[in-house]
Design an enzyme around this catalytic site. Structure first.
Site, PDB file in Angstrom:
ATOM      1  N   SER A 125       0.826  -1.204   0.000  1.00  7.22           N
ATOM      2  CA  SER A 125       0.000   0.000   0.000  1.00  7.22           C
ATOM      3  C   SER A 125       0.865   1.261   0.000  1.00  7.22           C
ATOM      4  CB  SER A 125      -0.952   0.005   1.189  1.00  7.22           C
ATOM      5  OG  SER A 125      -0.253  -0.086   2.407  1.00  7.22           O
ATOM      6  N   GLU A 126       2.030   1.213   0.651  1.00  8.42           N
ATOM      7  CA  GLU A 126       2.941   2.354   0.613  1.00  8.42           C
ATOM      8  C   GLU A 126       4.387   1.861   0.637  1.00  8.42           C
ATOM      9  OE1 GLU A 126       1.978   5.527   0.440  1.00  8.42           O
ATOM     10  OE2 GLU A 126      -0.131   5.405   1.056  1.00  8.42           O
ATOM     11  N   THR A 127       5.248   2.625  -0.027  1.00 13.27           N
ATOM     12  CA  THR A 127       6.688   2.486   0.111  1.00 13.27           C
ATOM     13  C   THR A 127       7.236   3.847   0.506  1.00 13.27           C
ATOM     14  OG1 THR A 127       6.867   0.682  -1.493  1.00 13.27           O
ATOM     15  CG2 THR A 127       8.850   1.974  -1.083  1.00 13.27           C
TER      16      THR A 127
END
Length: 274
Positions: free
Chosen positions: A45-47
């Site tokens: 979902s996020e990096t």
């Protein structure tokens, strides 16, 4: 260059919310397109990408967050994951200051037991009429909806925990609604059942950004914490994000700030060749 996958808001692997973490060398930011491709490759979902700053800067690291499809303005679990990597790999103790583009300087405090507390700006909601099509997209009738300002979410209140757990959204309809309304995502929430070890439950959907259902959304709790603290009459609460992986976020409202506390576990330590 090392790259990590860290499960955040959990004390065991394969739970909580996985985030990519890339600690960059000192200097300039890499090309935005390259960072977006790395985030798409990891497909979490996020990096988070963290860039070390000079000793004279107001913060220790600059931080940016990329979802699989777009750069985002704020991410709690990837910030917690980055702090965890800094402690595990760089020997960080105490407090680290992150400079963000949209949310100012964000603080992360580490303690000896392994917990990390994020100090983020609160995002109290403003009640708005239920948007057209939301009930159909969620398959249930909301009790109330709130816009969360710069955070960009729609906080949607349902009657009880069972209603939150039972939602099977039409994700295409949710994506169309968030694009139409200029939203990042939709948060659904309700009070916990009596006798639970947590105070409220939530789930988060942001399909227009490539996040069908986020396992544990730290940033959403900057809006959930003020709402539930006001409704329940307590500053310190625990929220359960009732996704398949699940995770607990301990919250505390401190004026116009919210403290979000959780643990994290590294599950992957690799070399980024590209």
């Amino acid at each position: 260059m090392r790259i990590y996958v860290v499960d955040a808001f959990t004390d065991r692997p394969f739970a909580g919310n996985p985030a990519g973490v890339c600690l960059l060398p000192a200097g300039e930011w890499p090309d935005d397109g390259w960072m977006q491709k790395v985030a798409a490759e990891l497909n979490h979902s996020e990096t988070a990408f963290a860039l070390p700053l000079s000793d004279t800067a107001e913060a220790d690291w600059a931080i940016r967050w990329f979802a699989p499809l777009v750069e985002t303005n704020l991410c709690g679990h990837a910030t917690l994951a980055t702090t965890h990597v800094l402690r595990a790999e760089r020997g960080l103790v105490g407090t680290v200051r992150f400079s963000s583009r949209e949310s100012g300087v964000l603080l992360a405090h580490t303690d000896e037991e392994g917990s990390i507390t994020l100090d983020f700006p609160a995002a109290p909601g403003s009640e708005v009429p239920v948007p057209d099509g939301l009930a159909d997209a969620l398959g249930t009738e909301p009790e109330a909806t709130f816009r969360t300002g710069a955070l960009g979410d729609l906080l949607t209140v349902l009657p009880d925990e069972d209603a939150v757990r039972a939602v099977t959204p039409d994700l295409d309809a949710v994506a169309a609604l968030t694009r139409r309304e200029g939203l990042r995502g939709v948060v659904i929430t309700a009070p916990a059942e009596a006798g639970r070890a947590y105070d409220f439950v939530s789930r988060f959907f942001s399909p227009a950004e490539g996040i069908l259902e986020d396992p544990v959304t730290g940033s959403a709790h900057t809006a959930l914490a003020p709402y539930w603290s006001g409704r329940l009459g307590r500053d310190g609460l625990t929220g359960l994000q009732a996704s398949v992986r699940g995770g607990l976020v301990r919250t505390a409202v401190r004026g116009n700030r919210v403290h979000l506390t959780g643990n994290a576990v590294t599950v992957l330590d690799a070399t980024l060749h590209a």
